[in-house]
Design a protein around this motif. Structure first.
Motif, short mmCIF file in Angstrom:
data_model
loop_
_atom_site.label_atom_id
_atom_site.label_comp_id
_atom_site.label_asym_id
_atom_site.label_seq_id
_atom_site.Cartn_x
_atom_site.Cartn_y
_atom_site.Cartn_z
N HIS A 70 -4.75 -88.20 64.29
CA HIS A 70 -3.94 -87.19 63.12
C HIS A 70 -4.83 -86.55 62.19
N PRO A 71 -5.20 -85.15 62.06
CA PRO A 71 -6.30 -84.66 61.15
C PRO A 71 -6.07 -85.31 59.51
N GLN A 72 -5.03 -85.28 58.91
CA GLN A 72 -4.93 -86.06 57.87
C GLN A 72 -4.31 -87.57 57.36
N LEU A 73 -4.90 -88.63 59.22
CA LEU A 73 -4.80 -89.77 58.73
C LEU A 73 -6.51 -90.13 59.15
N ASP A 74 -6.40 -90.97 58.92
CA ASP A 74 -7.90 -92.15 59.72
C ASP A 74 -7.22 -92.43 61.30
N ALA A 75 -7.38 -92.53 62.67
CA ALA A 75 -6.76 -93.13 63.33
C ALA A 75 -6.29 -94.50 63.19
N VAL A 76 -4.82 -94.65 63.48
CA VAL A 76 -3.94 -95.77 63.93
C VAL A 76 -2.93 -96.09 64.88
N ASP A 77 -3.53 -97.78 64.98
CA ASP A 77 -3.04 -98.41 66.15
C ASP A 77 -1.89 -98.82 66.05
N LEU A 78 -0.70 -98.63 66.64
CA LEU A 78 0.55 -98.48 66.35
C LEU A 78 0.85 -99.13 67.65
N PHE A 79 1.77 -99.65 67.56
CA PHE A 79 2.48 -100.59 69.13
C PHE A 79 4.15 -99.93 69.47
N LEU A 80 4.10 -98.84 70.08
CA LEU A 80 5.40 -98.18 70.26
C LEU A 80 6.01 -98.85 71.60
N VAL A 81 7.08 -98.61 70.95
CA VAL A 81 8.45 -98.94 72.26
C VAL A 81 9.29 -98.16 72.94
N PRO A 82 8.81 -97.31 74.22
CA PRO A 82 9.40 -96.26 74.52
C PRO A 82 11.28 -96.26 74.25
N VAL A 83 12.28 -95.34 73.54
CA VAL A 83 13.34 -95.89 73.08
C VAL A 83 14.73 -95.20 73.98
N ALA A 84 14.13 -92.93 74.27
CA ALA A 84 14.59 -92.80 75.01
C ALA A 84 13.98 -91.45 75.65
N ARG A 85 14.84 -91.35 76.55
CA ARG A 85 13.96 -89.98 77.39
C ARG A 85 15.20 -88.82 76.60
N THR A 86 14.86 -87.79 76.53
CA THR A 86 15.46 -86.18 76.37
C THR A 86 14.73 -85.00 76.54
N ALA A 87 15.52 -84.15 76.62
CA ALA A 87 15.30 -82.21 77.97
C ALA A 87 14.05 -82.41 77.11
N THR A 88 13.17 -82.89 76.48
CA THR A 88 11.66 -82.56 76.57
C THR A 88 10.89 -83.57 76.28
N GLY A 89 10.92 -84.76 76.65
CA GLY A 89 10.09 -85.14 76.78
C GLY A 89 10.94 -86.81 76.40
N LEU A 90 9.60 -87.86 75.84
CA LEU A 90 10.14 -89.06 75.69
C LEU A 90 10.17 -89.77 73.82
N HIS A 91 11.30 -90.81 73.98
CA HIS A 91 10.73 -90.65 72.53
C HIS A 91 9.82 -92.25 72.35
N TYR A 92 9.40 -92.48 71.76
CA TYR A 92 8.78 -93.35 71.36
C TYR A 92 8.42 -94.26 70.03
N GLU A 93 8.72 -95.64 69.74
CA GLU A 93 9.25 -95.77 68.32
C GLU A 93 8.29 -96.90 67.81
N ALA A 94 7.58 -97.04 66.43
CA ALA A 94 7.45 -97.78 65.64
C ALA A 94 7.78 -98.57 64.80
N VAL A 95 8.09 -99.79 64.71
CA VAL A 95 8.84 -100.34 63.43
C VAL A 95 7.92 -100.84 63.00
N PHE A 96 8.24 -101.02 61.20
CA PHE A 96 7.03 -102.03 59.85
C PHE A 96 8.62 -102.15 59.28
N GLY A 97 8.05 -103.47 59.38
CA GLY A 97 9.25 -104.44 58.60
C GLY A 97 8.80 -105.22 57.75
#
Length: 97
Positions: A70-97
């Motif tokens: 992202h232009p406002q961040l350094d590159a980040v490595d995130l564990f993404l999990v597909p959580v939903a399919r919508t009419a416009t694409g797929l949703h992926y979630e990253a959780v921080f605990g």
């Protein structure tokens, strides 16, 4: 990005903006941050939160670590999990605990 920068407050202003989700073949997919949401419990120094990204429906990506840029961040490595399919694409979630 230092670990301390992984906070809900850091990502909330970026909701609606585009990231580049890097793939192994050096290509990438556009991914829009659609939600930054507070969680429950967790450590006092960093309350839990989650990020939801929307990417194109194809290719459908498996859960694993992906580099996001992202232009406002350094590159980040995130564990993404597909959580939903919508009419416009797929949703992926990253959780921080």
């Amino acid at each position: 990005m230092a670990d301390a920068a992984f906070t809900l407050a850091r990502f909330e202003p970026l909701v609606g903006s585009r990231f580049l989700l890097r793939l192994d073949d050096a290509g990438g997919l556009p991914a829009r941050l659609v939600q930054a949401r507070a969680g429950h419990g967790g450590a006092a120094d960093r309350p839990p939160f989650s990020l939801t990204f929307e990417a194109p429906a194809e290719p459908a990506l498996p859960q694993r670590i992906y580099r996001l840029e992202h232009p406002q961040l350094d590159a980040v490595d995130l564990f993404l999990v597909p959580v939903a399919r919508t009419a416009t694409g797929l949703h992926y979630e990253a959780v921080f605990g």
